[in-house]
Scaffold this active site. Sequence first.
Site, PDB file in Angstrom:
ATOM      1  N   GLY A  46     -55.465 -22.514  11.151  1.00  7.39           N
ATOM      2  CA  GLY A  46     -55.099 -23.919  11.322  1.00  7.39           C
ATOM      3  C   GLY A  46     -55.953 -24.554  12.399  1.00  7.39           C
ATOM      4  O   GLY A  46     -56.418 -23.868  13.317  1.00  7.39           O
ATOM      5  N   GLN A  51     -58.838 -30.570  18.570  1.00  6.87           N
ATOM      6  CA  GLN A  51     -59.520 -29.350  19.006  1.00  6.87           C
ATOM      7  C   GLN A  51     -61.038 -29.433  18.855  1.00  6.87           C
ATOM      8  O   GLN A  51     -61.767 -28.636  19.439  1.00  6.87           O
ATOM      9  CB  GLN A  51     -58.983 -28.124  18.241  1.00  6.87           C
ATOM     10  CG  GLN A  51     -57.533 -27.800  18.575  1.00  6.87           C
ATOM     11  CD  GLN A  51     -57.035 -26.611  17.787  1.00  6.87           C
ATOM     12  OE1 GLN A  51     -56.572 -26.751  16.662  1.00  6.87           O
ATOM     13  NE2 GLN A  51     -57.155 -25.414  18.354  1.00  6.87           N
ATOM     14  N   CYS A  94     -54.467 -19.106  19.209  1.00 11.93           N
ATOM     15  CA  CYS A  94     -54.987 -20.469  19.074  1.00 11.93           C
ATOM     16  C   CYS A  94     -56.496 -20.447  19.282  1.00 11.93           C
ATOM     17  O   CYS A  94     -56.986 -19.788  20.198  1.00 11.93           O
ATOM     18  CB  CYS A  94     -54.337 -21.368  20.126  1.00 11.93           C
ATOM     19  SG  CYS A  94     -54.909 -23.073  20.076  1.00 11.93           S
ATOM     20  N   LEU A  95     -57.224 -21.168  18.441  1.00 12.81           N
ATOM     21  CA  LEU A  95     -58.685 -21.188  18.561  1.00 12.81           C
ATOM     22  C   LEU A  95     -59.130 -21.823  19.877  1.00 12.81           C
ATOM     23  O   LEU A  95     -60.243 -21.584  20.328  1.00 12.81           O
ATOM     24  CB  LEU A  95     -59.309 -21.937  17.375  1.00 12.81           C
ATOM     25  CG  LEU A  95     -59.119 -21.255  16.011  1.00 12.81           C
ATOM     26  CD1 LEU A  95     -59.715 -22.111  14.911  1.00 12.81           C
ATOM     27  CD2 LEU A  95     -59.755 -19.861  16.001  1.00 12.81           C
ATOM     28  N   HIS A 136     -47.078 -25.448  15.287  1.00 15.09           N
ATOM     29  CA  HIS A 136     -48.118 -25.176  16.298  1.00 15.09           C
ATOM     30  C   HIS A 136     -49.170 -26.288  16.281  1.00 15.09           C
ATOM     31  O   HIS A 136     -49.537 -26.829  17.320  1.00 15.09           O
ATOM     32  CB  HIS A 136     -48.749 -23.807  15.994  1.00 15.09           C
ATOM     33  CG  HIS A 136     -49.956 -23.458  16.820  1.00 15.09           C
ATOM     34  ND1 HIS A 136     -49.991 -22.362  17.657  1.00 15.09           N
ATOM     35  CD2 HIS A 136     -51.173 -24.052  16.937  1.00 15.09           C
ATOM     36  CE1 HIS A 136     -51.181 -22.316  18.256  1.00 15.09           C
ATOM     37  NE2 HIS A 136     -51.921 -23.322  17.834  1.00 15.09           N
ATOM     38  N   GLU A 137     -49.644 -26.639  15.076  1.00 14.02           N
ATOM     39  CA  GLU A 137     -50.693 -27.662  14.972  1.00 14.02           C
ATOM     40  C   GLU A 137     -50.165 -29.039  15.367  1.00 14.02           C
ATOM     41  O   GLU A 137     -50.874 -29.832  15.988  1.00 14.02           O
ATOM     42  CB  GLU A 137     -51.259 -27.714  13.551  1.00 14.02           C
ATOM     43  CG  GLU A 137     -51.926 -26.426  13.074  1.00 14.02           C
ATOM     44  CD  GLU A 137     -52.976 -25.888  14.024  1.00 14.02           C
ATOM     45  OE1 GLU A 137     -53.627 -26.677  14.739  1.00 14.02           O
ATOM     46  OE2 GLU A 137     -53.134 -24.660  14.077  1.00 14.02           O
ATOM     47  N   HIS A 140     -50.330 -29.715  18.952  1.00 16.37           N
ATOM     48  CA  HIS A 140     -51.653 -30.168  19.411  1.00 16.37           C
ATOM     49  C   HIS A 140     -51.749 -31.693  19.383  1.00 16.37           C
ATOM     50  O   HIS A 140     -52.364 -32.299  20.250  1.00 16.37           O
ATOM     51  CB  HIS A 140     -52.771 -29.614  18.515  1.00 16.37           C
ATOM     52  CG  HIS A 140     -53.177 -28.209  18.844  1.00 16.37           C
ATOM     53  ND1 HIS A 140     -53.726 -27.856  20.050  1.00 16.37           N
ATOM     54  CD2 HIS A 140     -53.141 -27.069  18.106  1.00 16.37           C
ATOM     55  CE1 HIS A 140     -54.000 -26.552  20.044  1.00 16.37           C
ATOM     56  NE2 HIS A 140     -53.654 -26.055  18.874  1.00 16.37           N
TER      57      HIS A 140
HETATM   58 ZN    ZN Z   1     -53.814 -24.055  18.341  1.00 12.68          ZN
END
Ligand code: ZN
Length: 172
Positions: A46, A51, A94-95, A136-137, A140
């Site tokens: 995701g 991000q 998380c990226l 989660h997304e 963000h």
């Molecule tokens: Zn993340």
Amino acid sequence: MAIRPILTVPNPILKQVSKPVEAVTDDIRALMDDMLETMYDAPGIGLAAVQIGEPINVIVMDLARDGEEAAPRYFVNPEILEVDEEFVPYEEGCLSIPDVFDTVDRPKRCKITYLDYQGERVTEWAEGLYAVCIQHEMDHLKGVVFIDHLSRLKRDRAVKKVVKAEKLKATG
Ligand code: ZN
């Protein structure tokens, strides 16, 4: 399509609250294409637009397992309408916080509404990994990362780890 750099903590852009998108235009679709390519390259399941430095309400996701056909999902202006009272733990990553994993409790299911790649309205219940990932997304989009759900100690440790790793990368 292009792979874009992924911002990591403690970059202040990640704390910004993303803005709604006016319409699903070709520009937005091009951004979603870039996001998907960036996410696959990372690799991750995701990615929120913020991000890659675009604080707007856009998310891409692909929950296909290894060996399964790609199943990209696109979310523009997603909203959570309803959540389960039952919470379940899941070990998240998380990226934007590479190599940090920890357990977060979130509602087991959530009802969401969003516009898809074509700009069509979709309203559905998410559960399992889909529910974890969309929550989660969507955090963000509010400027929240998963380590914000952890203790201050764990959060500080995670940020330090990422800063150190990024420094090593920069100096080669
Ligand atoms: Zn993340």
